[in-house]
Design an enzyme around this catalytic site. Structure first.
Site, PDB file in Angstrom:
ATOM      1  N   HIS A  86       0.861  -1.186   0.000  1.00 47.70           N
ATOM      2  CA  HIS A  86       0.000   0.000   0.000  1.00 47.70           C
ATOM      3  C   HIS A  86       0.898   1.236   0.000  1.00 47.70           C
ATOM      4  O   HIS A  86       1.551   1.522   1.008  1.00 47.70           O
ATOM      5  CB  HIS A  86      -0.892  -0.024   1.247  1.00 47.70           C
ATOM      6  N   HIS A 134      -2.171   4.350  11.589  1.00 50.70           N
ATOM      7  CA  HIS A 134      -0.890   5.040  11.582  1.00 50.70           C
ATOM      8  C   HIS A 134      -0.830   6.174  12.606  1.00 50.70           C
ATOM      9  O   HIS A 134      -1.843   6.725  13.013  1.00 50.70           O
ATOM     10  CB  HIS A 134      -0.553   5.565  10.181  1.00 50.70           C
ATOM     11  N   GLU A 191      -3.141  16.208  10.256  1.00 51.35           N
ATOM     12  CA  GLU A 191      -4.019  16.030   9.096  1.00 51.35           C
ATOM     13  C   GLU A 191      -5.397  16.625   9.358  1.00 51.35           C
ATOM     14  O   GLU A 191      -6.119  16.174  10.257  1.00 51.35           O
ATOM     15  CB  GLU A 191      -4.158  14.539   8.779  1.00 51.35           C
ATOM     16  N   TYR A 220     -15.657   8.383   2.320  1.00 53.75           N
ATOM     17  CA  TYR A 220     -14.223   8.124   2.361  1.00 53.75           C
ATOM     18  C   TYR A 220     -14.033   6.648   2.684  1.00 53.75           C
ATOM     19  O   TYR A 220     -14.711   6.104   3.566  1.00 53.75           O
ATOM     20  CB  TYR A 220     -13.580   9.012   3.422  1.00 53.75           C
ATOM     21  N   HIS A 229      -6.713  15.053  12.865  1.00 53.89           N
ATOM     22  CA  HIS A 229      -5.870  14.093  13.570  1.00 53.89           C
ATOM     23  C   HIS A 229      -4.496  14.742  13.698  1.00 53.89           C
ATOM     24  O   HIS A 229      -3.733  14.809  12.727  1.00 53.89           O
ATOM     25  CB  HIS A 229      -5.763  12.771  12.801  1.00 53.89           C
ATOM     26  N   HIS A 234      -4.735   6.861  14.302  1.00 47.61           N
ATOM     27  CA  HIS A 234      -5.995   6.900  13.571  1.00 47.61           C
ATOM     28  C   HIS A 234      -5.903   5.941  12.389  1.00 47.61           C
ATOM     29  O   HIS A 234      -4.874   5.329  12.141  1.00 47.61           O
ATOM     30  CB  HIS A 234      -6.332   8.318  13.112  1.00 47.61           C
TER      31      HIS A 234
END
Length: 426
Positions: free
Chosen positions: A282, A325, A331, A340, A356, A362
């Site tokens: 990813h 992460h 963010e 989303y 965040h 999160h």
């Protein structure tokens, strides 16, 4: 509307033939009695590749105005003071449309920010407006303004030309440039990143190579446009974190011709060339960066503007939503349309937002995690969605309105409650 294309190119445009001088920036006698004015958004001695300035030829110079006085018409546009800074993850409902007639300037609401015009940093605002600005203009002397409409198309009139900016597009207005916002659909709502650091630019592509992400040719700069109106105009200026106002006896949009590379632009987010894996794993979300404002620490941005558009997902043996992460960047997210892919259970709605801050864990909620873990992975296209992120290396401090304005969701942490415990071998 007519546009010129190419991000940070040197452009030349005139609304009246013969208004631009040939070969001289500030001739002794500009055509038609116009006044030459240089508009600079970097220091004169900035490296040439980074230097941004334009020459404007206008009917009257901007020096002709009275004293600026404090403007109290919008108390919700305020610099964060840090009193509400928290490590908690925050999420807000959509900003409601205003009651009565409220324009773009008075409809701006600050949710958080960091830094200052001197030190750099960003402020994050949302806006909700029900009428156009007409005989008013806004000048932000603290930072350039990246405007992301979520509902309702905007017509952004600037000193250098006009731009149609519907949802799915973004507009970038240089620091210090006067502009007004007219509404095309009766009401409008969206997001604004006020960038007080280095001007936004395209990110370096590195190993990606010469093509991908946002292409310079897709950024559109308006051509010269002239508004010759001799009537009172209010100029509202954001300066050193406060609002000020004065009145002039003419339209500030009287630039007949201009040339240079410090100019407003718009960009259709659907033209973003998304990069992703075609094997496994990813990639980092940095592959979704549209624009970046670099800091003095290489690779660590004062601000990144990142989008999550429709795209194909084809990676094998891969957890496809954003992973869990904690990272050095803070963010602030917004949603323009759809859902989303890491928050499909409701709560994160178009027109809403989340924050965040750095090093606070999160990622996807419980249900999104379960579905992604159990999915039989086949090529799949994510459609009907558009989310974005203003990402900064510094903590984003929420404002009084953000914390106590009635839109903060008190149950946001619940979406991460109930993860089953991993089962280790006996």
């Amino acid at each position: 509307m007519r546009y010129q294309t190419g991000f940070l190119n040197h452009f030349a445009s005139e609304a009246v033939a013969g208004a631009l001088p040939e070969g001289r920036n500030s001739p002794q006698r500009p055509a038609f009695g116009l006044y030459a004015e240089q508009f600079s958004t970097t220091a004169f001695t900035a490296p040439r590749v980074e230097n941004r300035r334009s020459w404007l030829y206008r009917m009257r110079p901007t020096t002709e105005h009275g004293r600026f006085e404090p403007y109290a018409g919008n108390p919700r546009l305020a610099a964060p003071v840090g009193a509400h800074t928290t490590p908690n993850r925050l999420r807000w409902d959509a900003l409601p449309m205003p009651e009565g007639e409220v324009d773009f300037v008075d409809g701006l609401v600050t949710y958080g920010g960091n830094g200052s015009p001197e030190a750099g940093g960003i402020n994050v605002h949302l806006y909700a407006a029900s009428r156009g600005m007409d005989a008013r203009a806004f000048q932000n002397s603290d930072g350039e303004m990246l405007i992301v409409p979520q509902q309702g198309a905007l017509l952004v009139a600037t000193e250098l030309g006009r731009m149609e900016v519907p949802p799915g597009h973004m507009a970038l207005v240089p620091r210090g440039m006067r502009f007004r916002v007219e509404l095309r659909d009766g009401a409008a709502r969206g997001y604004v990143c006020e960038n007080m650091g280095a001007p936004f630019r395209l990110p370096d592509l590195g190993p990606i190579g010469s093509n991908g992400l946002a292409n310079p040719r897709d950024f559109e700069t308006p051509v010269a446009w002239l508004e010759d109106r001799d009537e009172d105009f209010e100029i509202v200026q954001k300066f050193a974190g406060r609002l000020w106002a004065t009145t002039i006896n003419r339209s500030p949009f009287d630039v007949v011709a201009w040339h240079g590379n410090s100019a407003p632009c718009r960009y259709d987010l659907s033209r973003f060339n998304t990069i992703g894996t075609v094997s496994f794993d990813h990639p980092d979300p940095s592959i979704f960066t549209v624009l970046t404002s670099p800091s003095d620490l290489a690779g660590t941005a004062n601000c990144d503007f990142v989008i999550f558009p429709p795209r194909w997902m084809v990676g094998e043996d891969t957890f496809r939503p954003p992973w869990f992460h904690r990272n050095v960047m803070s963010e602030f997210m917004g949603l323009i349309l759809g859902e989303y892919d890491a928050k499909e259970g409701g709560g994160f709605v178009p027109g809403g937002a989340s924050l965040h801050n750095q090093f606070n864990g999160h990622g996807p909620d419980v249900e999104s995690t379960r579905r992604a873990t159990e999915a039989e992975l086949q090529p799949h296209k994510i459609t009907d969605t558009l989310a974005f992120m203003f990402e900064s290396r510094s903590v984003i401090h929420p404002t009084e309105f953000a914390m106590r304005g009635g839109l903060l969701q008190s149950d946001y942490d619940e979406c991460w409650r109930g993860f089953p415990k991993a089962r280790l071998p006996q």
